[in-house]
Every structure is written in structure tokens, then in C-alpha cells.
Write an enzyme that holds these catalytic residues in place. Structure first.
Site, mmCIF file in Angstrom:
data_model
loop_
_atom_site.group_PDB
_atom_site.id
_atom_site.type_symbol
_atom_site.label_atom_id
_atom_site.label_comp_id
_atom_site.label_asym_id
_atom_site.label_seq_id
_atom_site.Cartn_x
_atom_site.Cartn_y
_atom_site.Cartn_z
ATOM 1 N N TYR A 163 13.226 -56.593 -66.007
ATOM 2 C CA TYR A 163 14.626 -56.820 -65.612
ATOM 3 C C TYR A 163 14.851 -56.264 -64.219
ATOM 4 O O TYR A 163 14.576 -55.091 -63.957
ATOM 5 C CB TYR A 163 15.551 -56.140 -66.631
ATOM 6 C CG TYR A 163 17.023 -56.335 -66.391
ATOM 7 C CD1 TYR A 163 17.568 -57.603 -66.238
ATOM 8 C CD2 TYR A 163 17.889 -55.245 -66.336
ATOM 9 C CE1 TYR A 163 18.928 -57.782 -66.033
ATOM 10 C CE2 TYR A 163 19.244 -55.410 -66.145
ATOM 11 C CZ TYR A 163 19.762 -56.686 -65.983
ATOM 12 O OH TYR A 163 21.106 -56.854 -65.777
ATOM 13 N N HIS A 209 0.272 -47.181 -78.732
ATOM 14 C CA HIS A 209 1.279 -46.124 -78.735
ATOM 15 C C HIS A 209 2.048 -46.060 -77.420
ATOM 16 O O HIS A 209 1.545 -46.423 -76.359
ATOM 17 C CB HIS A 209 0.658 -44.743 -79.017
ATOM 18 C CG HIS A 209 -0.787 -44.619 -78.643
ATOM 19 N ND1 HIS A 209 -1.754 -44.285 -79.548
ATOM 20 C CD2 HIS A 209 -1.436 -44.816 -77.471
ATOM 21 C CE1 HIS A 209 -2.935 -44.266 -78.961
ATOM 22 N NE2 HIS A 209 -2.766 -44.585 -77.698
ATOM 23 N N GLY A 268 45.307 -59.398 -102.649
ATOM 24 C CA GLY A 268 45.710 -58.010 -102.872
ATOM 25 C C GLY A 268 45.500 -57.112 -101.664
ATOM 26 O O GLY A 268 44.620 -57.346 -100.830
ATOM 27 N N GLY A 327 38.516 -62.252 -105.907
ATOM 28 C CA GLY A 327 37.790 -61.873 -104.700
ATOM 29 C C GLY A 327 37.264 -60.464 -104.687
ATOM 30 O O GLY A 327 36.463 -60.110 -103.810
#
Length: 455
Positions: free
Chosen positions: A384, A360, A11, A100
Site C-alpha cells: 500500500y 513465522h 413487542g 419473533g
């Protein structure tokens, strides 16, 4: 008895007002069709046939799997026509037909229905409704046996007064289905081939149509628009909440709690409001989850505490560890027993040893942190270099001062200390103090800048 399942999913769903095929709209983190397939698989069929039409390529791409046979319905000419497309592929003894866009159907309901498929008999799932508008009506004879199904648009006033509705879910002998499909007609108000017409054919052929009903009418509720979709979502969540509470979970408010995956829980678990559980989540005994948390694809061992507004994904938290408030644990994070992660701390691909602490304002990425090590506020692992990720290793009982930058690759050995404000670029040996900052210089007679006066 061998079983194959046909799921009608062709559908368009125009009332959704969406480019997404209707059956792919989500309920609880999975598509409606995905939920139906999940239930179908639990019945152990030898094959599942999914009839697709609108958005066929998208549906096939999203849900491709070895046990699914996708069958294309080029033109949407009704449920009978859709079922007929799958018939040539069926080799089993019994066929179960599902939809479905009916995602809440329970496996137990389908198991009860399938028991009715015996020689000379088929199974039909019906439902009693306060308002059956839009449903096909179950017409019974004087003996109370099912005689036919009449669609709402074709029903007389007397038939519309019937409150027993057709769900469309059938369990039929496969050797009868092909014959019935060949005899379907589109001589009706919609000009479509109705699957429901097989009921009258079955009766005419001498079969008994045995009926079952779901325990909850919402099991067979479909979604044709976003309002109905939201109603299914909320019902699913309330049902999921009831199941968890039955297993020993306290939900502060079941109406403000979402499950979007598979959850395994222990006993005496407490979950506060606005918590979302996604993917595969394991929660052991005595876990406490504060409000406004998201837990995804993670394991929380016994006694873990997650404080408010934390986001946990792809992590394992050991027994008695805690995180938050406002903690973020990203994939690859492991907290060993009694490790502590405080507010505004983010970990990614990092392991914190037993009793280690990061209280923290800290980022720890690609890091191995030994037991009982303490990470000062404002510490950053610089992992990085613009091209590659590098690892930071901290031994046991290390003390990292506040506002440190740990430039990876770097190894700080057991018992070492780094001074506050340091940038650590070299390895630190056992029990050493590392000071990586410029010496303070105080300048006498310094004059503050003054604002430039504007004309």
C-alpha cells in the site's frame, strides 16, 4: 394447501433494558427473529407477514427481503390485535402464527402441526411443563378435547394446577381467522386482545382443536430478559454440537463450542475447545482445529490442520495445508495443497501455491506465491502506497531471506533468492540472487554513548 405465515414481532422487551428491539437480540450470530424467519422459509409459504411495532424501522431495515411483508401494529394491544393487523393481507388457505422471540422452534415440529389443518379442524402447539407459571393453560373437556385456553393471570387455582401450557403457535384455516379476529374482546385482567381466545371460538363454531407437542420444551421457550437469552444461546449451541457429532465430528467439549452460521462437515473431524464457527463454513474429512480458533466464511479441505489461537476469515485452505498457532488468514486468502502458514503470520488477499511455506512473523498482502516457495521470518509485502494497493508475485521455488521488505509492485521469478535483510524494489529474474541492503561497515575505535550525570 397454500400457506402464509404471520410472525408476531412487535413487542418492546422492556426487561432486556436495551435500545435494540427485543426480536433483534442475537442467538448464535443471528437475531431471534432471523432464526424464526429462517424456519418459516423452510415451510415454503407463499408469503411471510411480520407484525412490527417497537423499533419498527430498525427491524424493517435489518431484515428487509422480497418475501417479507412488514405490517405495523401502532399500539401494542395484545397478540390478537397484532394478528388482526395481518389478516387483510392474507390470501392463502392456511395461516401459521409464530413468534419473533421464540427462535428454537424446529421445522419438523411445525410440519407436524400443519398436518392438523383439515376441514373442520385446526392445530394448536402445546407443551407439558414442570412449572407452567406464566403460561396459558389448556383446558380440556370430559372427553379430553381442547375446550379453551385460560391465561395465567385469569386462571382459577384449579386451572393453574394444569401442567399443559399454551405455546401460542397456531395453524388455522384462513377463512375462519378474519371472523375470529372481529369477535375478540379485551375483557380480561390485562385489558388486551388475546389470540388464545380463538380456541374457545373455534370450539363454539364446531371445529376440533388438534394438538401437537415439541420433542423438546426449549423449542417454544421465549426470551424476555438477558438471562433467558443466554439460556437459549447455550441450548442452541448444545443442539448444534449434537448434530455435528452425529455427522462424524469429535468435540472435545460441546459446552465450549459455538456455531454462529451454517456449517457443513465431513467425517473424522476433531474440534478442540473454545472454537467459534461463523457464517458459512465447510469442513471436509480429517480436519483438526485446535483450541481458541475462530473460523468464519471459510472452506477447510481434507486433512487441514488449524493450530491454536488462529483466526481464519474468508479463506480456502487446500488439502493437507496447515496454519498456526496464532495465524491470521484474512478474506481472499487461498492456501493450496500442503501449504504451510506458521505462528504470527498474516495473509490478506494472498495465494500460497502447493507446498509453499511462511513459517513465522510475516505479513503477505495482495500476493501470489508459487509452489514450494519459502518465505523467511520477518518478511513484509509493502502493498500500500497510501493511495493504492499493489501486487507482489513470487514464482515457484523462490527463497526469501529473513527480514525482507518486498515493495510492490514487484515480481520475483522462479528459483530466485533474496538475501536476508533486503529491501526488494525491483524485479528479480529466474535463479538470480538479489541483495537489497547497504554493505556492512565496521568502525574501529568507536566509543559507546555514556549516560549524562544529573546534578
Amino acid at each position: 394447501m397454500s400457506l402464509e405465515i404471520v410472525i408476531l414481532a412487535a413487542g418492546q422487551g422492556t426487561r432486556m433494558r436495551s435500545a435494540l428491539p427485543k426480536v433483534l437480540h442475537p442467538i448464535a450470530g443471528d437475531s431471534m427473529l432471523g432464526h424464526v424467519i429462517h424456519s418459516a422459509r423452510q415451510l415454503d409459504p407463499q408469503r411471510i407477514h411480520v407484525v412490527i411495532g417497537h423499533g419498527a424501522d430498525v427491524v424493517r431495515e435489518r431484515l428487509a427481503a422480497d418475501d417479507l411483508n412488514f405490517v405495523l401494529q401502532d399500539k401494542q394491544l395484545g397478540t390478537g390485535h397484532a394478528t388482526a393487523q395481518a389478516v387483510p393481507f392474507i390470501t392463502a388457505d392456511t395461516v401459521l402464527i409464530l413468534y419473533g422471540d421464540v427462535p428454537l422452534i424446529e421445522v419438523e415440529t411445525l410440519q407436524r402441526l400443519l398436518k392438523h389443518v383439515v376441514p373442520g379442524q385446526m392445530g394448536l402447539l402445546t407443551v407439558e411443563l414442570d412449572d407452567p407459571t406464566g403460561y396459558g393453560r389448556i383446558v380440556r373437556d370430559a372427553d379430553g378435547k381442547v375446550a379453551a385456553i385460560v391465561e395465567h393471570k385469569d386462571a382459577s387455582e384449579a386451572q393453574r394446577a394444569i401442567t399443559e401450557g399454551n405455546t401460542g403457535i397456531l395453524a388455522v384455516p384462513a377463512n375462519r381467522l378474519a371472523d375470529w379476529m372481529s369477535r375478540l374482546s379485551n375483557n380480561n385482567a390485562q385489558g388486551e386482545y388475546y389470540l388464545t381466545d380463538v380456541i374457545e371460538m373455534a370450539v363454539s363454531d364446531g371445529l376440533t382443536v388438534a394438538t401437537e407437542q415439541p420433542h423438546d420444551p426449549m423449542e417454544v421457550q421465549g426470551a424476555n430478559d438477558r438471562k433467558q437469552l443466554s439460556e437459549l444461546e447455550r441450548h442452541y449451541q448444545l443442539r448444534a454440537g449434537r448434530r455435528l457429532m452425529a455427522q462424524g465430528v469429535t468435540l472435545r467439549d460441546p459446552a465450549r463450542f459455538d456455531v454462529r452460521g451454517e456449517v457443513t462437515v465431513g467425517r473424522d473431524v476433531l474440534i478442540d475447545i473454545n472454537v467459534i464457527l461463523e457464517g458459512k463454513v465447510v469442513i471436509e474429512d480429517d480436519v483438526v482445529i485446535g483450541p481458541n480458533c475462530v473460523i468464519k466464511d471459510s472452506t477447510l479441505r481434507k486433512g487441514v490442520v488449524i493450530k491454536a489461537n488462529s483466526h481464519i476469515e474468508g479463506a480456502v485452505l487446500g488439502e493437507g495445508s496447515d496454519a498456526g498457532p496464532f495465524a491470521r488468514l484474512r478474506p481472499g486468502t487461498v492456501l493450496e495443497a500442503r501449504a504451510h502458514v506458521g505462528n504470527f503470520v498474516e495473509l490478506k488477499n494472498a495465494r500460497m501455491g502447493e507446498g509453499a511455506k511462511a513459517g513465522h512473523l510475516t505479513y503477505l498482502g495482495d500476493a501470489e506465491i508459487g509452489a514450494r516457495t519459502n518465505i523467511g521470518a520477518g518478511t513484509i509485502t509493502c502493498n500500500y502506497d497510501g493511495a493504492n494497493k499493489w501486487k507482489t508475485v513470487l514464482g515457484e521455488d523462490v527463497f526469501i531471506g529473513s527480514n525482507n521488505s518486498l515493495v510492490a509492485p514487484v515480481d520475483i521469478s522462479a528459483g530466485a533468492t533474496t538475501a536476508a535483510g533486503s529491501t526488494i524494489t525491483q524485479n528479480v529474474e529466474n535463479s538470480q540472487l538479489a541483495v537489497g541492503r547497504a554493505r556492512q561497515k565496521n568502525i574501529d575505535g568507536w566509543k559507546r554513548p555514556e549516560k549524562i550525570k544529573k546534578n
